[in-house]
Scaffold this active site. Sequence first.
Site, PDB file in Angstrom:
ATOM      1  N   ARG A 206       0.420  -0.794   0.204  1.00 13.55           N
ATOM      2  CA  ARG A 206       0.185  -0.552   0.419  1.00 13.55           C
ATOM      3  C   ARG A 206       1.002   0.361  -0.137  1.00 13.55           C
ATOM      4  O   ARG A 206       1.922   1.259   0.875  1.00 13.55           O
ATOM      5  CB  ARG A 206      -1.157  -0.073   1.550  1.00 13.55           C
ATOM      6  CG  ARG A 206      -2.093  -0.858   1.561  1.00 13.55           C
ATOM      7  CD  ARG A 206      -2.394  -1.327   2.764  1.00 13.55           C
ATOM      8  NE  ARG A 206      -4.002  -1.849   2.287  1.00 13.55           N
ATOM      9  CZ  ARG A 206      -3.599  -3.561   3.480  1.00 13.55           C
ATOM     10  NH1 ARG A 206      -2.633  -3.545   3.864  1.00 13.55           N
ATOM     11  NH2 ARG A 206      -4.846  -4.324   3.386  1.00 13.55           N
ATOM     12  N   LYS A 245      -3.027  -1.212   7.985  1.00 17.10           N
ATOM     13  CA  LYS A 245      -3.985  -1.766   8.297  1.00 17.10           C
ATOM     14  C   LYS A 245      -4.219  -2.337   9.107  1.00 17.10           C
ATOM     15  O   LYS A 245      -5.647  -1.977   8.926  1.00 17.10           O
ATOM     16  CB  LYS A 245      -4.640  -1.480   7.055  1.00 17.10           C
ATOM     17  CG  LYS A 245      -6.292  -1.195   6.365  1.00 17.10           C
ATOM     18  CD  LYS A 245      -6.270  -0.946   5.261  1.00 17.10           C
ATOM     19  CE  LYS A 245      -8.293  -0.887   5.158  1.00 17.10           C
ATOM     20  NZ  LYS A 245      -8.165  -0.504   3.164  1.00 17.10           N
ATOM     21  N   ARG A 323      -0.465  -2.097  -6.547  1.00 20.72           N
ATOM     22  CA  ARG A 323      -0.885  -2.658  -5.950  1.00 20.72           C
ATOM     23  C   ARG A 323      -2.578  -3.597  -6.715  1.00 20.72           C
ATOM     24  O   ARG A 323      -1.699  -4.788  -6.185  1.00 20.72           O
ATOM     25  CB  ARG A 323      -1.572  -2.205  -4.724  1.00 20.72           C
ATOM     26  CG  ARG A 323      -2.187  -3.133  -3.612  1.00 20.72           C
ATOM     27  CD  ARG A 323      -2.263  -2.507  -2.473  1.00 20.72           C
ATOM     28  NE  ARG A 323      -3.508  -3.062  -1.602  1.00 20.72           N
ATOM     29  CZ  ARG A 323      -2.965  -4.146  -0.557  1.00 20.72           C
ATOM     30  NH1 ARG A 323      -1.797  -4.152   0.174  1.00 20.72           N
ATOM     31  NH2 ARG A 323      -3.404  -4.648   0.556  1.00 20.72           N
ATOM     32  N   HIS A 346      -4.042  -9.177   3.140  1.00 16.40           N
ATOM     33  CA  HIS A 346      -5.205  -9.249   3.091  1.00 16.40           C
ATOM     34  C   HIS A 346      -5.528 -10.493   3.834  1.00 16.40           C
ATOM     35  O   HIS A 346      -4.831 -11.826   4.056  1.00 16.40           O
ATOM     36  CB  HIS A 346      -5.856  -9.512   1.369  1.00 16.40           C
ATOM     37  CG  HIS A 346      -6.029  -8.448   0.245  1.00 16.40           C
ATOM     38  ND1 HIS A 346      -5.869  -8.349  -0.411  1.00 16.40           N
ATOM     39  CD2 HIS A 346      -6.089  -7.151   0.696  1.00 16.40           C
ATOM     40  CE1 HIS A 346      -6.234  -7.512  -0.973  1.00 16.40           C
ATOM     41  NE2 HIS A 346      -5.646  -6.244  -0.506  1.00 16.40           N
ATOM     42  N   TYR A 357      -0.971 -22.071   9.768  1.00 16.01           N
ATOM     43  CA  TYR A 357      -0.518 -22.755   9.600  1.00 16.01           C
ATOM     44  C   TYR A 357       1.133 -21.431   8.774  1.00 16.01           C
ATOM     45  O   TYR A 357       2.529 -22.211   9.040  1.00 16.01           O
ATOM     46  CB  TYR A 357       0.222 -23.619   8.652  1.00 16.01           C
ATOM     47  CG  TYR A 357      -0.583 -24.940   9.131  1.00 16.01           C
ATOM     48  CD1 TYR A 357      -0.409 -25.781   9.828  1.00 16.01           C
ATOM     49  CD2 TYR A 357      -2.270 -25.190   8.728  1.00 16.01           C
ATOM     50  CE1 TYR A 357      -1.194 -27.048  10.406  1.00 16.01           C
ATOM     51  CE2 TYR A 357      -3.319 -26.442   9.954  1.00 16.01           C
ATOM     52  CZ  TYR A 357      -2.504 -27.338  10.244  1.00 16.01           C
ATOM     53  OH  TYR A 357      -2.962 -27.886  11.088  1.00 16.01           O
TER      54      TYR A 357
END
Length: 383
Positions: A206, A245, A323, A346, A357
């Site tokens: 970002r 974020k 991005r 994300h 994991y």
Amino acid sequence: MAKRRGSGEGSIAREGERWVARITVSSVNGKQVRRKRMARTQAEARIKLRELQAEAKAGVVGAGRTTVAEYLTDWLKHVLPARGVSEATEENYAIMVRCHIVPVLGAIRLDQLRPDDVDKMLRGMAEAGKARSTIRLARTVLALALTHAERRDLVARNAAHLAIVPPAPTRQSRALTVGEARTLLGAVGGEPLEAAWVAMLLLGLRPGECFALRWGDIDLGAGTLHVRQAIKRGAGNAFSFGEPKTPRSRRTLDMPDLLIDALKTRMKAQSADRLAAGLAWTDLDLVFSTAVGTMVDPANSRRAFRRVTEAAGLGRWHPHEARHSAVSILSATGVPLEVVADVVGHAPGSKMTGDVYRHRITPSVSAAKATMNGLFPVPPEDL
């Protein structure tokens, strides 16, 4: 002859399927203020009337001639901060009020605001080409403010809740093709922010994450980059450093060779800036800084990126679209979406793989490195 009701006596009447309790009282300035409350039954309406009479006796006269603009100004100042929202949210809501709501609805009396008025405002925004997300936010902010007014019996109903968000063109996100990305990478060579554009395009950072990077977040020997902070916008459009974020945004990434090469070039250029600035240099350990070491203004970075993309013949592009391009390129070349999510911070597509994991398998995310190295190799003369 029927006896005329005195100030504060009130009345009850049926309106359609609802009952309405009304009362007229004199406000502090001597003007007549009419208040009403809706009820489902006549008995409930009598209770509402007694409440109105008690409040009138205590000097509570409700919204009176308060306008939407006056009420929203007070709501922004006193009510919204008490909800514990962030400074950035307060600022965004204030912008919605100042730029979109008050210019259209501000002069209307709060207790006379109708859904049709809100519909008109929203249609005007759509006709002006505002994004559907902006239109929805304007309605949400107004609805939130009117909910408080409704709970205080300043309005009989929430006009924003009854308004309809009109259809508006959805702005599609764009992404550079591999060919366009190669063109851009060739065009940014020698630019002061070259490494920033490379990082956004190859790792999907970002803009706020990229321009908050410190040299302490970069390990050129190991070839890793740590996302630990981001630039945040606060009240008054002031910028500062804060948390990324989301918790998932904190991540460690293996850097493609082209980015490592660009960062080495950036380090040399910054050393020259530091020497030239002398005592004027501010040492914030930032990878991307001004000529005196301070934070790069986000608006200036956007203008710089637009200038580069236009010069490259690609048209106008926003840094955040780099991005989007990283996500699209990685996905198109076969990288699983849940791995792409890891790269760009994300929420993972697979909860078990991502949340349980990922950190146990590897300390850093390598998917972008191999793919981007294959697509965008370091020019031979730089080796």
